[in-house]
Enzyme design. Structure first.
Site, short mmCIF file in Angstrom:
data_model
loop_
_atom_site.label_atom_id
_atom_site.label_comp_id
_atom_site.label_asym_id
_atom_site.label_seq_id
_atom_site.Cartn_x
_atom_site.Cartn_y
_atom_site.Cartn_z
CG HIS A 1 49.21 32.94 34.87
ND1 HIS A 1 49.60 33.33 36.12
CD2 HIS A 1 49.20 34.08 34.11
CE1 HIS A 1 49.81 34.63 36.14
NE2 HIS A 1 49.57 35.11 34.93
CB ALA B 1 45.21 28.12 39.93
#
Ligand code: PAF
Length: 281
Positions: free
Chosen positions: A37, A35
């Site tokens: 990224h 999450a």
């Protein structure tokens, strides 16, 4: 979303888009996307016409062969996440594509790269600058997105951009944490259930230290963090340093800076985790 594996395929596609006046965002990653990224990718998608996400486990930035071998590789799941986030291209080159010959360039941004990660992982930031400059050259983005979890990396990339006169904007994005506070990291997938529990003490300690710091000196705050980690089960502190967020040099007193950041590296089993927290900004 299109998956490309070669620089020439990527450049052919991008030059057509650039000619149409499209603005390009780049999110460099080493894959095993989470999450954290996703937040970078979504921000790039919101701010640019085209988003390229590179997925490349860069061998030149690993000074530990074991760490390189064990680094999680999950290309299929990564591409699904990128598709869901609205990325335009996933760029997943081979090592031979990015390094057709050994990269002999040397990057040095002392004193930014001589402290903390630079001191404990010799050559690491040289490798980061090698690959990030190659990605900037290949993609020629208008903006590039990096997470603040790698606080020192972000400062060094900003220095490299200035040094090499890249005409792009570096966008630093806040740390994304699990619901319980642990900073998201691709390395978290390597933690056993017990190690995952133990690792929570890292972010807890940082949060508590911010309250402690309000009424204590820099030295006492450092000691507070060191003791908390040293007394915790299953953790081994590599370093905690309270630094000026721009120069990355240690501060002695709160009045030394208007931007104070605490950077920490802890081994949880054999998994090396980093995190940081801002005390003054
Ligand atoms: O932060 C990372 O994941 C890597 O250091 C980067 C910037 C993708 C370069 O390999």
């Amino acid at each position: 979303m299109t998956v490309v594996h070669t620089i020439s395929d990527l450049q052919t596609a991008l030059s057509a888009l650039r000619q149409q006046g499209k603005v390009i965002g780049l999110v460099p990653t080493m894959g095993a996307l989470h999450a954290g990224h996703a937040s970078l990718v979504k921000r790039s998608v919101a701010e640019n016409d085209v988003t390229v996400v590179s997925i490349f486990v860069n061998p030149t930035q690993f000074n530990d062969k074991n760490d390189l071998e064990k680094y999680p590789r999950t290309l299929e799941a990564d591409c699904q996440l990128l598709e869901d986030c609205g990325a335009t291209f996933a760029f997943a080159p081979s090592v031979a594509e990015m390094y057709p010959q050994p990269d002999t360039r040397r990057f040095s941004y002392a004193p930014l790269d001589t402290v903390m990660e630079g001191a404990f992982r010799p050559g690491h930031f040289n490798g980061v600058c090698q690959i990030v400059s190659k990605l900037f050259d290949a993609v020629q983005p208008d903006r590039a997105y990096f997470g603040e979890k790698d606080f020192q990396q972000l400062a060094i990339i900003r220095a490299m951009v200035k040094d090499l006169n890249y005409s792009l904007q570096i966008v630093g994005c806040p740390i994304v944490r699990e619901a319980d506070g642990l900073a998201m990291s691709s390395r978290n997938t390597r933690l056993s259930a017990e190690e995952r529990k133990n690792a929570l003490k890292i972010s807890q300690t940082l949060f508590e230290s911010r309250t402690f710091a309000a009424t204590h000196s820099v030295a006492d705050t450092c000691e507070f963090v060191e003791q908390s980690i040293n007394n915790a089960t299953g953790l081994r502190l590599e370093y905690f340093q309270l630094v000026d967020g721009n120069t990355l040099q240690p501060i002695q007193a709160w009045d030394d800076t208007t931007y104070a950041v605490g950077c920490i590296t802890v081994f949880c089993g054999d998994v090396r985790l980093i995190d940081n927290i801002k005390y003054k900004e």
